[in-house]
Design an enzyme around this catalytic site. Structure first.
Site, mmCIF file in Angstrom:
data_model
loop_
_atom_site.group_PDB
_atom_site.id
_atom_site.type_symbol
_atom_site.label_atom_id
_atom_site.label_comp_id
_atom_site.label_asym_id
_atom_site.label_seq_id
_atom_site.Cartn_x
_atom_site.Cartn_y
_atom_site.Cartn_z
ATOM 1 N N ARG A 194 55.349 68.943 60.791
ATOM 2 C CA ARG A 194 56.383 67.956 61.079
ATOM 3 C C ARG A 194 56.924 67.381 59.783
ATOM 4 N NH1 ARG A 194 53.829 64.533 66.200
ATOM 5 N NH2 ARG A 194 53.769 66.289 67.637
ATOM 6 N N ARG A 209 49.772 60.233 58.658
ATOM 7 C CA ARG A 209 51.076 60.863 58.871
ATOM 8 C C ARG A 209 51.269 61.927 57.799
ATOM 9 N NH1 ARG A 209 54.855 58.679 62.304
ATOM 10 N NH2 ARG A 209 54.370 56.638 63.187
ATOM 11 N N GLU A 214 48.026 55.514 67.182
ATOM 12 C CA GLU A 214 48.051 56.594 68.168
ATOM 13 C C GLU A 214 47.193 57.784 67.728
ATOM 14 O OE1 GLU A 214 50.984 60.156 69.516
ATOM 15 O OE2 GLU A 214 51.956 58.280 68.927
ATOM 16 N N SER A 261 48.647 61.607 72.856
ATOM 17 C CA SER A 261 49.675 61.287 73.844
ATOM 18 C C SER A 261 49.616 62.361 74.912
ATOM 19 C CB SER A 261 51.073 61.241 73.209
ATOM 20 O OG SER A 261 51.442 62.520 72.735
ATOM 21 N N ARG A 285 44.257 63.806 62.890
ATOM 22 C CA ARG A 285 44.398 62.349 62.807
ATOM 23 C C ARG A 285 43.145 61.613 63.291
ATOM 24 N NH1 ARG A 285 49.677 59.155 65.034
ATOM 25 N NH2 ARG A 285 50.579 60.214 63.236
#
Length: 421
Positions: free
Chosen positions: A259, A274, A346, A349, A386
């Site tokens: 990403r 991130r 987070e 999800s 993460r």
């Protein structure tokens, strides 16, 4: 894409969804008008084509002395049919363009608002407390020599890193634990392609508002995926699946993900929270549309079981409409407590995409009547790089070592504590 029949019969439902997302309501009226124009063009074309077919029979039966004039009429009619067909193509392109700009219709009880308007459904576990000044995961990783960010930056640039020694093994352990649990729950493991064609990326809804986060290889016209959800959704594209109530096709996709993290500079950019490249294990389900909401709860349950067994403090939130991705009709995020940040971040999800992706990718099941209809698709993260952030910070000790959660120890050869080398 959204259900054209719903657009035709009940556009107010779609307008309410757009309002919940904070998106344009006028586009729904544009889509209704484009649909009416499309159907009108199709009706005109089919009428002319029927006339052409009937006239062709007349020409075939006509006496020779009359055929020359009739052939001229037939040619003129054929030109009209060709023109009408071009009008249909133009109208269909216009309809597809506008209707594909409308994101999935959110479920009626999804919270309205933006990023900060989520609803906390539950908070689980105990917030870790320390009688010493806790280190953040980046400092812990450097101290333990398990995360090497400077060399990652040297090799690849910002937001890259190396996992070293027990850091690398910790990630593999985490992913393996997730995979074992997914298999036990009936998910078939897949190691997926991380490069996909544009139609696959677009079909899953990732070339809309999040296109800036996607890496593209222009010379090959391929995209690097930010989640194996993309490849897993494309796995059954253009297929009719044998799905009945109570049945499902479930996959667990293990892949490296990429990403750009566009627009997030300066936010959560320390360490490995991130980053541009990470590993992830993604659950993906194809189910009967009537069972999508129940499947959604199951996926969340698998995620919570993992976090509980890892000893993490977390909360489950119902994401507001304005913070949903293009494909999601509802999304539950699970956020773990990160002690040095004093907040939840987070980790997972899980989204109910209803029939939105299946319509785009033409994935169907056969109904009792024998006709076909789009399936529902759902996705949810079961493990990712993460998670290491929360594990290290939550289970650190005063001397800078980290206690390995008991559930991971068998995957690490029995290692109970990560200590400096």
């Amino acid at each position: 894409m959204i259900d054209p029949q719903l657009l035709r019969d009940n556009p107010d439902v779609i307008k309410a969804s757009q309002e919940a997302r904070g998106a344009s309501v006028d586009v729904v009226d544009d889509a209704v008008a484009a649909d009416a124009a499309r159907r009108s063009a199709i009706t005109s074309f089919e009428s002319l084509r029927a006339e052409q077919n009937a006239f062709g029979k007349t020409v075939a039966k006509a006496p020779k002395d009359e055929k020359a004039a009739l052939v001229q009429q037939a040619q003129a009619l054929a030109a009209k049919v060709k023109e009408a067909q071009a009008t249909v193509t133009e109208a269909e392109d216009a309809f597809n363009a506008v209707v594909r700009s409308i994101p999935n219709v959110v479920l009626s009880d999804v919270p309205k608002g933006g990023e900060d308007d989520f609803v906390t459904l539950r908070t689980v576990g105990t917030k870790p407390e320390f009688d010493f000044e806790p280190k953040d995961h980046a400092d812990l990783g450097e101290h333990l020599e398990i995360i090497d960010i400077p060399r990652g930056v040297k090799v690849s640039g910002s937001r890259f890193y190396f996992l070293r020694g027990l850091g690398a093994r910790l990630e593999i352990a985490l992913m393996s634990l997730g995979l074992d649990r997914a298999v036990a729950a009936g998910f078939e493991p897949l190691i997926t392609p991380t490069l996909v064609r544009p139609e696959t990326m677009a079909g899953t809804g990732f070339l809309g508002e999040h296109a800036a986060e996607v890496y593209r290889l222009e010379a090959d016209d391929l995209y690097l995926t930010g989640t194996s959800e993309v490849a897993l959704a494309g796995f059954h594209a253009d297929e009719i699946l044998p799905i009945e109530p109570g049945q499902a096709h479930r996959y667990a996709g293990w892949s490296t993900c990429y990403r750009r993290e566009a627009g997030s500079a300066g936010k959560d950019n320390r360490g490995i929270l991130r980053v541009h490249q990470f590993n992830k294990l993604e659950m993906f389900s194809y189910v009967h549309p009537d069972e999508a909401e129940a499947e959604h709860e199951k996926l969340v349950g698998y995620q919570e079981s993992m976090l509980q067994d890892l000893g993490l403090h977390y909360r489950v939130i119902d994401v507001a409409g304005g913070d949903l991705g293009t494909s999601a009709a509802r999304k539950f995020d699970i956020e773990a407590w990160v002690p040095t940040q004093g907040t939840f971040r987070e980790l997972t999800s899980t989204s109910n995409c209803t029939t939105f992706q299946a319509r785009r990718l033409d994935i169907r099941y056969r109904t009792e009547s024998g006709k076909t209809a789009p399936v529902a698709t759902l996705n949810g993260t079961l493990a990712t790089t993460r998670w290491i952030v929360a594990i290290l910070e939550t289970h650190q000790q005063a001397d800078g070592s980290v206690v390995v959660p008991e559930v991971l120890r068998p995957y690490l050869g029995g290692v109970e504590v990560i200590e400096p080398r």
